[in-house]
Design a protein around this motif. Structure first.
Motif, PDB file in Angstrom:
ATOM      1  N   ASP A 107       0.833  -1.208   0.000  1.00  0.00           N
ATOM      2  CA  ASP A 107       0.000   0.000   0.000  1.00  0.00           C
ATOM      3  C   ASP A 107       0.863   1.251   0.000  1.00  0.00           C
ATOM      4  OD1 ASP A 107      -2.339  -1.477  -0.042  1.00  0.00           O
ATOM      5  OD2 ASP A 107      -2.647  -1.367   2.142  1.00  0.00           O
ATOM      6  N   ASP A 108       1.979   1.211   0.744  1.00  0.00           N
ATOM      7  CA  ASP A 108       2.876   2.371   0.793  1.00  0.00           C
ATOM      8  C   ASP A 108       3.499   2.645  -0.576  1.00  0.00           C
ATOM      9  OD1 ASP A 108       2.356   2.784   3.453  1.00  0.00           O
ATOM     10  OD2 ASP A 108       4.151   1.708   4.152  1.00  0.00           O
ATOM     11  N   SER A 110       0.854   4.068  -2.884  1.00  0.00           N
ATOM     12  CA  SER A 110       0.590   5.470  -2.526  1.00  0.00           C
ATOM     13  C   SER A 110       1.698   6.380  -3.033  1.00  0.00           C
ATOM     14  CB  SER A 110       0.447   5.618  -1.016  1.00  0.00           C
ATOM     15  OG  SER A 110      -0.701   4.968  -0.566  1.00  0.00           O
ATOM     16  N   ARG A 115       1.376   6.718  -6.765  1.00  0.00           N
ATOM     17  CA  ARG A 115       0.219   7.558  -7.091  1.00  0.00           C
ATOM     18  C   ARG A 115       0.566   9.029  -6.888  1.00  0.00           C
ATOM     19  NH1 ARG A 115      -3.546   5.037  -4.300  1.00  0.00           N
ATOM     20  NH2 ARG A 115      -4.244   3.873  -6.098  1.00  0.00           N
ATOM     21  N   GLU A 116       1.226   9.337  -5.784  1.00  0.00           N
ATOM     22  CA  GLU A 116       1.628  10.719  -5.507  1.00  0.00           C
ATOM     23  C   GLU A 116       2.594  11.232  -6.567  1.00  0.00           C
ATOM     24  OE1 GLU A 116       3.122  11.118  -1.514  1.00  0.00           O
ATOM     25  OE2 GLU A 116       1.331  10.164  -0.672  1.00  0.00           O
TER      26      GLU A 116
END
Length: 83
Positions: free
Chosen positions: A68-69, A72, A75-76
């Motif tokens: 998940d990290d 994320s 995505r950022e």
């Protein structure tokens, strides 16, 4: 749908081929045949782009677990690239 026209010259053999494809019922008219060729080329180009992106990804280094990290972070980075 916009109706833009184009004019171009074709060798007689190509014109005869197109006419035969239309005559045998494969296409309703010359424009339909040409539009289908363009759509096919667009799909092939998109598929090639995807293959290139996959190859770039595979060549980009060691793989990372898609936690998940990590997702994320990616995505950022992707959203930040548009800013």
């Amino acid at each position: 749908m916009s109706r833009n026209t184009m004019s171009f010259a074709l060798p007689e053999s190509m014109r005869e081929y197109i006419d035969a494809r239309v005559s045998d019922g494969s296409y309703g008219n010359t424009s339909e045949y040409l539009r289908e060729l363009i759509r096919r080329d667009q799909r092939e180009q998109a598929a090639q782009r995807l293959r290139d992106l996959i190859a770039d990804g595979l060549a980009s280094g060691e793989r990372r677990e898609a936690t998940d990290d990590v997702i994320s972070e990616l995505r950022e980075r992707a959203l930040g690239a548009d800013a």
